[in-house]
Design an enzyme around this catalytic site. Structure first.
Site, PDB file in Angstrom:
ATOM      1  N   GLU A   1      15.833 -50.847  -3.562  1.00  0.00           N
ATOM      2  CA  GLU A   1      15.427 -51.344  -2.254  1.00  0.00           C
ATOM      3  C   GLU A   1      15.660 -50.226  -1.253  1.00  0.00           C
ATOM      4  OE1 GLU A   1      16.163 -55.877  -1.755  1.00  0.00           O
ATOM      5  OE2 GLU A   1      17.428 -54.820  -0.311  1.00  0.00           O
ATOM      6  N   LYS A   2      14.843 -50.149  -0.242  1.00  0.00           N
ATOM      7  CA  LYS A   2      15.073 -49.121   0.776  1.00  0.00           C
ATOM      8  C   LYS A   2      16.378 -49.427   1.507  1.00  0.00           C
ATOM      9  CE  LYS A   2      13.059 -46.393   4.393  1.00  0.00           C
ATOM     10  NZ  LYS A   2      13.647 -45.197   3.745  1.00  0.00           N
TER      11      LYS A   2
ATOM     12  N   HIS B   1      20.711 -57.498  13.158  1.00  0.00           N
ATOM     13  CA  HIS B   1      20.353 -58.765  12.524  1.00  0.00           C
ATOM     14  C   HIS B   1      19.676 -59.615  13.598  1.00  0.00           C
ATOM     15  CE1 HIS B   1      21.329 -62.464  10.022  1.00  0.00           C
ATOM     16  NE2 HIS B   1      20.953 -62.963  11.176  1.00  0.00           N
TER      17      HIS B   1
ATOM     18  N   GLU C   1      15.716 -64.882   8.802  1.00  0.00           N
ATOM     19  CA  GLU C   1      16.557 -63.740   9.135  1.00  0.00           C
ATOM     20  C   GLU C   1      15.829 -62.430   8.832  1.00  0.00           C
ATOM     21  OE1 GLU C   1      20.949 -65.674   8.687  1.00  0.00           O
ATOM     22  OE2 GLU C   1      20.350 -64.235   7.145  1.00  0.00           O
TER      23      GLU C   1
ATOM     24  N   ASN D   1      17.143 -69.766   6.258  1.00  0.00           N
ATOM     25  CA  ASN D   1      18.193 -70.775   6.194  1.00  0.00           C
ATOM     26  C   ASN D   1      17.577 -72.117   6.537  1.00  0.00           C
ATOM     27  OD1 ASN D   1      20.368 -68.965   5.622  1.00  0.00           O
ATOM     28  ND2 ASN D   1      20.247 -68.296   7.738  1.00  0.00           N
TER      29      ASN D   1
ATOM     30  N   ARG E   1      18.516 -75.120   7.425  1.00  0.00           N
ATOM     31  CA  ARG E   1      19.496 -76.054   7.996  1.00  0.00           C
ATOM     32  C   ARG E   1      19.704 -75.720   9.465  1.00  0.00           C
ATOM     33  NH1 ARG E   1      23.101 -71.847   8.202  1.00  0.00           N
ATOM     34  NH2 ARG E   1      23.176 -70.609   6.311  1.00  0.00           N
TER      35      ARG E   1
ATOM     36  N   VAL F   1      25.160 -72.428  12.827  1.00  0.00           N
ATOM     37  CA  VAL F   1      26.306 -72.397  13.726  1.00  0.00           C
ATOM     38  C   VAL F   1      25.855 -71.969  15.132  1.00  0.00           C
ATOM     39  CG1 VAL F   1      28.509 -71.261  14.203  1.00  0.00           C
ATOM     40  CG2 VAL F   1      27.918 -71.858  11.856  1.00  0.00           C
TER      41      VAL F   1
ATOM     42  N   ARG G   1      32.155 -67.060  18.679  1.00  0.00           N
ATOM     43  CA  ARG G   1      32.814 -67.961  17.723  1.00  0.00           C
ATOM     44  C   ARG G   1      34.324 -67.824  17.900  1.00  0.00           C
ATOM     45  NH1 ARG G   1      29.565 -68.107  12.020  1.00  0.00           N
ATOM     46  NH2 ARG G   1      27.466 -67.938  12.901  1.00  0.00           N
TER      47      ARG G   1
END
Lengths: 171, 459
Positions: free
Chosen positions: B200-201, B208, B275, B290, B292, B295, B338
């Site tokens: 993978e690169k 993110h 993501e 994801n 769901r 958070v 958080r």
């Protein structure tokens, strides 16, 4: 990136260092503050079981006796054991039969007041999606009170039957 | 619409879902483990039902116990929160088989998006850029060298099976690759019994960035913008914000529109988060979805005014979206911190114990989602999240200023929290400039990061 810790329970295998440094002290503190006789925690490949001196070894999967549980709730922040050398006294004249699961309860036929039972006897079952989980007598005794009706929905740890006149606790 | 929902989770998210149920006039039944008997969610619940002991494997993760609890308490739906059973397609299928609704994507959708590799393939086919990689598994060293030359160094060698970093290595040249392939192969064989590898690169400095989507059963979908979650420690998100400082307005819109178009085309349903990694040149690569509530969902709620948990429940009940992309307005800037029970001075070691005092901050744009109260005993069995402080401002600078005030106001005593880290972050030039990357903290070391902050003159 996957966000493992806050969105999933920790399930990664633990190394010995983190068990000793993090998990055990936290567990021991929690255990000391509780009225429990025995506590078992599984995480990953590890299984840790803490048992208080003089506590009656419980059956491997039996739930916490409800009587003890209630005591733990009344004094959740009790002083550590060092300040209070004697563990809370057990009421030796009674024991509570509790539900091993959440589901519908079905006692065995004739489980009425006055019936004698032996430790380990199956006194009924709790039906969880069609799977029967045995309700087991935690000690020898005589049925003193029936606390749940046949077919009743019960939760985990709920009192089902009170046993009186226990034989002395071995050990 | 549902009349009774079983909340199969704990902590702040159980309280969050409960609030949504209340607002909708739905009875909230909270499923709890013995360790959570004294929790805020149980106190607030219309009904509470104990499903098992502290060990989550026998309570929050015990599918049969959770479903049985929903049935015996007369619920018609189960909200799984995040983590635990929230993306478990078998549990979703069991729930449906017993005539109840799983609040999330239907089981066949969960199953379709369960494998990361499969999802990349499916969404890649619907137009999402993915990280360039080798064409399948490497046949031999020569194939590996040719593929690496095509992708461009540095590349990451990854094993087909397993995870946890074993059999994985980043290499910067053909020579390094040749040596590493042998090592990775034997590591992968020893760890997983399968020595097939792929390439993978490798992206050196990444952000993110994730896109929130909402899709109903009838194929209507919208995006609710993106969130930037680049402040991470060992792959754990600590701070999330929106909009991302990494991309300009046009590029953000392009990313979000691409994401929602791809998931609608692939048959996704309910709330989802896609993501992406964004590299220094602003190129983005899809990594995973994801299925769901997340958070960090309040960041998006602050910008859009939507209640995402309510949307999730509505869609699971079969209601149509009822609005279009043109109706989604995103206003201002939001940052979520958080608040974890962690000792930052002891390598962020998780803390458990009694909370002596708890006072939430207030003021314009300040929201605290938490299950804390004075006297609450944080059990040692679960994650260390105590709550989330979410700050909104008309612009990023105002949000940062409000965040400083709120963090100073927040009182949690009795156990250590990671608030000192957040204070340090708000003095860090890279964060203030919007340049924080996912590996910045780990490369520098959290201890060095905090020490550098302590050495800075107070602003």
């Amino acid at each position: 990136m996957p966000d493992e810790r806050s969105e999933r329970p920790p399930r990664a295998p633990l190394d010995l260092g983190s068990v000793g440094d993090e998990v055990l002290p936290a567990l021991m503190a929690r255990f000391e503050a509780s009225g429990l006789g025995e506590l078992e925690v599984r995480r990953g490949e590890w299984r840790v079981r803490l048992r208080r001196d003089g506590a009656v070894p419980a059956e491997p999967r039996s739930p916490v006796p409800a009587g003890e549980h209630r005591r733990a709730r009344q004094a959740p922040h009790a002083a550590p054991a060092g300040a209070e050398p004697t563990p809370p006294a057990r009421d030796l004249s009674r024991a509570m039969v509790t539900s091993p699961a959440v589901g519908y309860y079905q006692p065995i036929d004739g489980l009425d007041i006055g019936r004698s039972v032996r430790q380990g006897d199956a006194l009924g079952h709790v039906d969880v999606l069609g799977i029967r989980h045995d309700v087991v007598a935690p000690a020898d005794g005589v049925v003193g009170r029936v606390l749940a009706d046949p077919g009743e929905a019960v939760e985990y740890g709920q009192d089902l039957v009170r046993l009186d006149r226990l034989a002395p606790v071995p050990g | 619409m549902f009349t009774r929902i079983l909340i199969a989770n704990r902590g702040e998210v159980a309280v969050r879902v409960l609030r949504a149920c209340r607002r909708m006039g739905i009875t909230a039944v909270v499923a709890y483990s013995e360790a959570d008997r004294e929790s805020r969610a149980v106190q607030l619940a219309d009904e509470a039902i104990c499903v098992g002991p502290a060990d989550s494997g026998r309570s929050y993760l015990a599918a049969a116990s959770i479903l049985s609890a929903a049935i015996v308490s007369g619920c018609d739906a189960i909200h799984p929160g995040y983590g635990f059973l929230s993306e478990d397609d078998t549990f979703a299928e069991m729930t449906r088989a017993h005539g109840l609704t799983f609040i999330g994507p239907p089981p066949e959708v969960l199953e379709r998006f369960a494998s990361k590799a499969g999802t990349r393939q499916v969404l890649g086919a619907h137009g999402l850029p993915t990280i360039p990689g080798s064409d399948g598994m490497l046949r031999d060293d020569e194939h590996g060298l040719a593929e690496a030359a095509r992708i461009g160094y540095p590349v990451l060698i990854k094993p087909s099976a397993g995870g946890g970093g074993r059999g994985m290595r980043m290499v910067r040249s053909a020579r390094e690759l040749q040596q590493a392939l042998t090592v990775c192969r034997s590591e992968a064989r020893a760890a997983f019994g399968d020595d097939s590898l792929y390439l993978e690169k490798w992206l050196d400095e990444t952000r993110h960035v994730e896109v929130q989507v909402i899709v109903d059963r009838y194929g209507n979908g919208v995006h609710v913008g993106e969130r930037d979650c680049s402040v991470q420690r060992r792959h754990q998100k600590l701070v999330e914000e929106a909009p991302t400082p990494a991309l300009d307005v046009a590029r953000r819109a392009e990313l979000a529109e691409l994401a929602v178009r791809a998931v609608v085309a692939a048959g996704y349903e309910n709330l989802g988060t896609l993501e992406f990694l964004v590299d220094t040149s602003g190129d983005f690569y899809f990594i995973e979805i994801n299925c769901r509530i997340q958070v960090e969902h309040p960041v998006t709620e602050m910008l859009s005014g939507l209640d995402l948990v309510v949307e999730q429940i509505r869609i699971a009940a079969g209601e149509p979206l009822g609005y279009t992309q043109a109706d989604i307005g995103l206003r201002g800037h939001a940052i979520e911190f958080r608040i974890n029970a962690e000792d930052v001075e002891l390598d962020f070691r998780p803390q458990a114990g009694r909370v002596d005092e708890y006072l939430a901050p207030g003021g314009p744009g300040v929201r605290m989602d938490s299950h804390l109260f004075a006297g609450y005993e944080v059990p040692p069995y679960y994650d260390s999240l105590l709550g989330k402080l979410i700050i909104w401002g008309p612009d990023r600078q105002t949000a940062i200023e409000r965040a400083r005030v709120a963090l100073d106001e927040l009182v949690v005593t009795g156990l250590k929290t990671n608030v000192p880290f957040h204070r340090a972050l708000l003095g860090d030039q890279a964060f203030l400039d919007g340049r924080f990357t996912t590996n910045a903290l780990d490369r520098m070391g959290s201890a060095a990061f905090l020490a550098a902050s302590a050495a800075r003159p107070a602003s």
